[in-house]
Design an enzyme around this catalytic site. Structure first.
Site, PDB file in Angstrom:
ATOM      1  NE  ARG A 106       3.709   3.537  10.992  1.00 48.17           N
ATOM      2  CZ  ARG A 106       4.651   4.187  10.297  1.00 48.17           C
ATOM      3  NH1 ARG A 106       5.571   4.918  10.932  1.00 48.17           N
ATOM      4  NH2 ARG A 106       4.686   4.133   9.005  1.00 48.17           N
ATOM      5  CB  SER A 127      11.046   6.141 -13.939  1.00 45.49           C
ATOM      6  OG  SER A 127       9.945   6.974 -14.186  1.00 45.49           O
ATOM      7  CB  SER A 128      12.110   9.534 -10.001  1.00 44.18           C
ATOM      8  OG  SER A 128      10.983   8.838  -9.591  1.00 44.18           O
ATOM      9  CE1 TYR A 174       7.855  19.709   3.765  1.00 48.43           C
ATOM     10  CE2 TYR A 174       9.636  18.241   4.423  1.00 48.43           C
ATOM     11  CZ  TYR A 174       8.609  19.103   4.751  1.00 48.43           C
ATOM     12  OH  TYR A 174       8.332  19.348   6.059  1.00 48.43           O
ATOM     13  CB  THR A 204       4.769  24.964   6.442  1.00 46.38           C
ATOM     14  OG1 THR A 204       5.991  24.260   6.246  1.00 46.38           O
ATOM     15  CG2 THR A 204       3.642  24.153   5.856  1.00 46.38           C
ATOM     16  CD  GLU A 210       9.506  10.227  -2.377  1.00 42.94           C
ATOM     17  OE1 GLU A 210      10.545  10.463  -3.027  1.00 42.94           O
ATOM     18  OE2 GLU A 210       8.406   9.987  -2.884  1.00 42.94           O
ATOM     19  CG  ASP A 228       6.938  18.037 -26.539  1.00 37.27           C
ATOM     20  OD1 ASP A 228       7.121  17.583 -25.389  1.00 37.27           O
ATOM     21  OD2 ASP A 228       6.272  17.435 -27.408  1.00 37.27           O
ATOM     22  CE  LYS A 230       4.247  26.828  -0.547  1.00 39.04           C
ATOM     23  NZ  LYS A 230       5.122  27.554  -1.405  1.00 39.04           N
ATOM     24  CG  HIS A 255      -1.624   1.313   1.453  1.00 40.88           C
ATOM     25  ND1 HIS A 255      -2.550   1.835   0.584  1.00 40.88           N
ATOM     26  CD2 HIS A 255      -1.506   2.215   2.460  1.00 40.88           C
ATOM     27  CE1 HIS A 255      -2.969   3.010   1.053  1.00 40.88           C
ATOM     28  NE2 HIS A 255      -2.348   3.263   2.183  1.00 40.88           N
ATOM     29  CB  SER A 300       0.135  28.551  -5.614  1.00 45.02           C
ATOM     30  OG  SER A 300       0.626  28.124  -4.375  1.00 45.02           O
ATOM     31  CG  HIS A 303      11.996  14.818   6.010  1.00 47.28           C
ATOM     32  ND1 HIS A 303      10.874  14.478   6.723  1.00 47.28           N
ATOM     33  CD2 HIS A 303      11.881  16.138   5.764  1.00 47.28           C
ATOM     34  CE1 HIS A 303      10.133  15.540   6.920  1.00 47.28           C
ATOM     35  NE2 HIS A 303      10.708  16.570   6.349  1.00 47.28           N
ATOM     36  CD1 TRP A 323       6.027   3.678   4.311  1.00 45.51           C
ATOM     37  CD2 TRP A 323       7.308   4.392   2.616  1.00 45.51           C
ATOM     38  NE1 TRP A 323       6.389   4.966   4.573  1.00 45.51           N
ATOM     39  CE2 TRP A 323       7.166   5.445   3.546  1.00 45.51           C
ATOM     40  CE3 TRP A 323       8.065   4.627   1.460  1.00 45.51           C
ATOM     41  CZ2 TRP A 323       7.761   6.696   3.369  1.00 45.51           C
ATOM     42  CZ3 TRP A 323       8.655   5.885   1.288  1.00 45.51           C
ATOM     43  CH2 TRP A 323       8.487   6.884   2.231  1.00 45.51           C
ATOM     44  CG  HIS A 380      11.863  14.746  11.764  1.00 49.30           C
ATOM     45  ND1 HIS A 380      11.784  15.949  11.112  1.00 49.30           N
ATOM     46  CD2 HIS A 380      11.245  13.863  10.960  1.00 49.30           C
ATOM     47  CE1 HIS A 380      11.148  15.784   9.971  1.00 49.30           C
ATOM     48  NE2 HIS A 380      10.810  14.530   9.854  1.00 49.30           N
ATOM     49  CG  HIS A 381      11.334  10.337   9.623  1.00 49.89           C
ATOM     50  ND1 HIS A 381      10.036  10.190   9.206  1.00 49.89           N
ATOM     51  CD2 HIS A 381      11.794  11.434   8.974  1.00 49.89           C
ATOM     52  CE1 HIS A 381       9.733  11.136   8.338  1.00 49.89           C
ATOM     53  NE2 HIS A 381      10.783  11.902   8.177  1.00 49.89           N
TER      54      HIS A 381
END
Lengths: 520, 384
Positions: A444, A163-164, A251, A322, A249, A99, A325, A70, A262, A247, A135, A296-297
């Protein structure tokens, strides 16, 4: 040559060999939607098992495979490709380019994705089952104790990363080289800005992920001990490397969503975006900060207290840009003339829910409190508020907003609004109670739970089913629009819309801007 | 039926309940644990401080949220097109933008100060009066009371909830999934230092009411501590995904008075001494079978089935290992089978229990091998 400029090739080869940014964008969008349904189906299995205490439907090992797939499918298959698809469609049109800069590579970066996910999905049918280590695939659960299919998983991650990176290089090259005359950096639409920054994040961190999985591969097959203390390595090293990728990622997932919002809020507030410059600076600051907060994870892995303090302060700082924004978006609405078509509803939903996710994020940043929140359902609630309400809601907004431009037909507003309200209610029912069970002590990734968590879990499952079902309505609405929606040929679908994409014909011709527009 | 109706009623009331309980989180905290919506303040000073910190930040967020959403909904209501307003055209204000960068920054400093002092105290491991080594195994915890005299008390703590409750063939007990066969026992008002590590994968030792969560990492030892101020039973679970049975490795901490602790400790020490004595003895088949049955039920049944019919693990009834060479059987029991769910039980069971369970497996479920394993055989096999 002549043909080439008039329209697409016919048949399957149009899609296989296309170098057209709109075709590739369309393929990305459909692919990501199918992955969204697949990842959603995994989530439904998870929530069905958690509907009541006790094991009812699946084996705990399969439950772990579901949580793993998932997460992986949603992050790498649904959210990231959806924004790449949006970038492919919109960036050339927004900056007045004919293009993408590297169209053949563009074709490649899309076409290696489906095989990568086929490989990942095929692990479900392999001996020992699919990846079952979450994950985040922490070693040594994902190395020494992993099922044999982990090697296929590693290969799949490599291809996704490739790919990314190709997609990002393309976006960077396009934005830097192909802007129309007069479009300076500080005149670029915010969606383009956020994607430019995102692309830099991607090329910086995808190789880090590739490094991590390569080290795993070495540990599993070539006798190295990067992540095994018995051989002089360190399992926590894996986490440092993973989160140095992971991390930024998050963002990568959310910045393009900021861009979309926006674009849309000013349109329906009929007022220019408040604080364009500070939006750009805030985006850049968030991107910079994302590189120095990874640990922080990992507050509970046993870091020295100086490390904890550094990562706590740095993480708290992200609240500042943040906040800027959010304040800017709200002020954009202030004294505007608002109307509430479906894209705007999704943006408002985004704004409220993402802000709640931001608040819980701030709470999580406080290290002492995080000792209680960490790895509980509170975290699950937090990141679904930012990722689903952030990325998925804004993606829905984007589809409704640009769909008329893409296909020259108008979607059903009534169905769109129904989709929004069902999603909004289902989403909150699913994820708000998770804050409570998390705080009360439910970890979790467990397939079964103690009795005191039963009621909230049942609510959560009901909400998840409602949210899942609402996506079928979305699919139906989009297909119905493409097939039989009311034709529209207005260049500007929305009264308050602004930007180059609204200056071309509707539906957008196969080739736009054969001569670059002049931006003043 | 009545129970079901009650459940539905609570379900329908859920959202209302949530709002109500949010508003009166403090008042509800004293009640039963069902539908708890907030973090437990716990029974330690650190726990109370974390709880206060959590509540302060929560309320700051709520206030900021109300302000932001208030402005937003004001605009949504009063500045909407259908009221015929003309939109303003302003789109920046350096002064305002600087203000809402600086003010949040100051608020953050206000949060960072108490957070820092709490964190520093959490990291103060000095003056611990009791050290307990906690080792995570797939999927159980091992506790080792480190004693200066070297008379360590060691035991494993397994989930006690029976499979029949988990698979819904029996009604679930009150502490479903949160009960173990041997809880950790610690004295009240004592600073206990936990040294946390793991044997296989990463686990995490979490007891919310003791305000402790620390990852157990194989090859490394982490420290944490807790000082409970109230006698009682506190329950927690493994918090880091550690494989198939991650959801089934609870932690139960029994906080008792110093006197009760002393009694418990001397009892455990006597048990340990007894085992030591038993190791040198030779047993009859009946004695081994009887002891082996208990050991089997506790350690083997979940994977190999109540009648040795197999499941996650291979079948023992008529299985190749249980009916093969004794040395091969000992090898699997003591060292496990790498790459499978069959763990190395050599470090988990004492030699008496190991001898008993192997004898049991060779003679129960219709295996009838007729041979016996004595503690000395286990000892010799371990020595190689």
């Amino acid at each position: 040559m002549g043909d080439h400029h008039h329209g697409p090739a016919k048949g399957l080869s149009r899609w296989l060999f296309t170098t057209n940014h709109k075709d590739i964008g369309t393929m990305y969008l459909w692919f990501s939607f199918s992955m969204f349904i697949l990842g959603g189906a995994f989530a439904m299995i998870i929530r069905a098992e958690l509907f009541q205490p006790g094991m009812q439907l699946v084996d705990p090992a399969f439950f772990n495979q579901m949580t793993t797939l998932h997460g992986l499918v949603m992050v790498f298959g649904a959210i990231m490709p959806s924004f790449v698809g949006l970038a492919n469609w919109m960036i050339p049109m927004m900056i007045g380019a004919p293009d993408m800069a590297l169209p053949r590579m563009n074709n490649w970066s899309f076409w290696i994705l489906p095989p990568a996910f086929l490989i990942m999905a095929s692990t479900l049918f392999m001996e020992g089952g699919a990846p079952n280590f979450g994950w985040t695939f922490y070693a040594p659960l994902s190395t020494t104790y992993a099922p044999p299919s982990v090697t296929y998983f590693i290969f799949s991650i490599h291809v996704l990363g490739l790919s990314s990176i190709m997609g990002s290089i393309n976006i960077i090259a396009t934005v830097m080289n192909m802007r129309a005359p007069g479009m300076t950096y500080m005149k670029m639409p915010l969606f383009v800005w956020t994607w430019l920054i995102t692309a830099f994040l991607l090329v910086s961190v995808m190789p880090v992920l590739a490094g991590a999985v390569t080290m795993m591969l070495m540990d599993i097959h070539y006798g190295t001990s990067f992540f095994s203390a018995a051989g002089g390595g360190d399992p926590v090293l894996f986490q440092h490397i993973f989160w140095f990728f992971g991390h930024p990622e998050v963002y990568i997932i959310i910045l393009p969503a900021f861009g979309v919002v926006s674009q849309i809020i000013p349109t329906f507030a009929r007022k220019p975006l408040f604080g364009y410059d500070s939006m750009v600076y805030a985006t850049a600051s968030i991107a910079f900060l994302s590189f120095i907060v990874w640990a922080h994870h990992m507050y509970t892995v046993g870091m020295p207290v100086a490390g904890e303090l550094f990562f706590m302060y740095a993480t708290m700082l992200i609240a500042v840009p943040t906040g800027v924004k959010v304040f800017n978006w709200v002020t954009t609405m202030w004294r505007g003339a608002m109307s509430f078509e479906t894209p705007m509803l999704f943006c408002l939903g985004f704004l409220v829910l993402f802000t709640i996710g931001g608040f819980t994020g701030l709470m999580l940043s406080i290290a002492p409190a995080d000792f209680q929140y960490h790895d509980s359902y509170f975290v699950v609630a937090h990141f679904h508020y930012v990722m689903v309400a952030g990325a998925v809601f804004s993606m829905s907004a984007a589809v409704y907003y640009w769909l008329p431009k893409w296909c020259g037909r108008m979607y059903s507003e009534a169905m769109g609004k129904t989709h929004f309200w069902i999603s909004f209610i289902g989403f909150n029912l699913a994820f708000f109670p998770q804050h409570f069970v998390g705080l009360a002590g439910m970890p979790r990734r467990i397939p079964d739970y103690a009795l005191q968590f039963a009621d909230f879990n049942m609510l959560s499952s009901i909400g998840a089913f409602i949210y899942g079902a609402s996506q079928i309505l979305f699919l139906y609405n989009v297909i119905a629009t493409i097939v039989s929606g009311k034709p529209t040929s207005e260049e500007k679908t929305w009264e308050g819309a602004d930007g180059l994409e609204w200056t071309v014909a509707t539906p957008a011709p196969y080739h736009t801007f054969e001569t670059p527009p002049q931006v003043r | 039926m009545f129970l079901k109706a009650k459940r539905l009623y609570r379900l329908a009331l859920g959202p209302v309940l949530m709002l109500l309980s949010l508003a009166s989180a403090g008042a509800l905290a004293a009640n039963a644990k069902v539908n708890e919506v907030n973090m437990p303040p716990g029974v330690t000073e650190i726990g109370h401080r974390i709880y206060d910190l959590h509540m302060i930040i929560l309320w700051i967020c709520v206030i900021i949220g109300l302000l932001v959403f208030g402005v937003m909904f004001y605009s949504i209501y009063y500045h909407r097109k259908s009221r015929g307003v003309t939109p303003a055209t302003f789109h920046e204000s350096t002064r305002v933008e600087i203000a809402w960068t600086v003010v949040p920054f100051l608020i953050l400093i206000g949060m960072a100060v108490p957070a820092t002092s709490t964190l520093l105290d959490i990291y103060d491991f000095d003056d611990a009066e009791l050290d307990i080594m906690v080792t995570g195994y797939q999927w159980k915890w091992k506790y080792e009371y480190l004693n200066e005299e070297g008379e360590n008390v060691v035991f494993f703590s397994n989930l006690r909830t029976p499979q029949s409750e988990i698979y819904n063939t029996e009604l679930k007990g009150e502490h479903y999934l949160l009960e173990v066969d041997e809880p950790v026992v610690i004295p009240v008002d004592t600073k206990v230092r936990f040294l946390v590590t793991a044997n296989d994968v990463i686990h995490s030792w979490w007891v919310p009411e003791l305000a402790v969560k620390k990852d157990a990492i194989p090859g490394f030892i982490n420290e944490t501590w807790s000082k409970a101020s109230e006698i009682g039973i506190y329950r927690g679970q493994c918090a880091e995904l550690c494989g198939r049975d991650h959801g089934f490795m609870p932690i139960v901490v029994n906080v008792v008075s110093q006197e009760d602790y002393d009694v418990w400790l001397s009892q455990k020490q006597a048990e340990a001494a007894e085992i030591k004595e038993l190791m040198a003895q030779t047993f009859s088949l009946d004695e081994l079978m009887q002891r082996g049955k208990t050991v089997y039920e506790r350690n083997c049944q979940a994977c190999h089935g109540a009648n040795g019919e197999g499941g996650v693990g291979t079948a023992i009834a008529g299985g190749a290992i249980a009916t093969g060479e004794v040395s091969g059987h000992l090898e699997v029991g003591i060292n496990g089978v790498p790459g499978t769910a069959m763990q190395a039980f050599g470090g988990q069971l004492n030699d008496v229990d190991m001898a008993a369970v192997i004898t049991y497996q060779r003679n129960a479920f219709g295996n009838n091998m007729g041979d016996m394993v004595q503690p000395i055989d286990v000892f010799n096999h371990k020595r190689g």
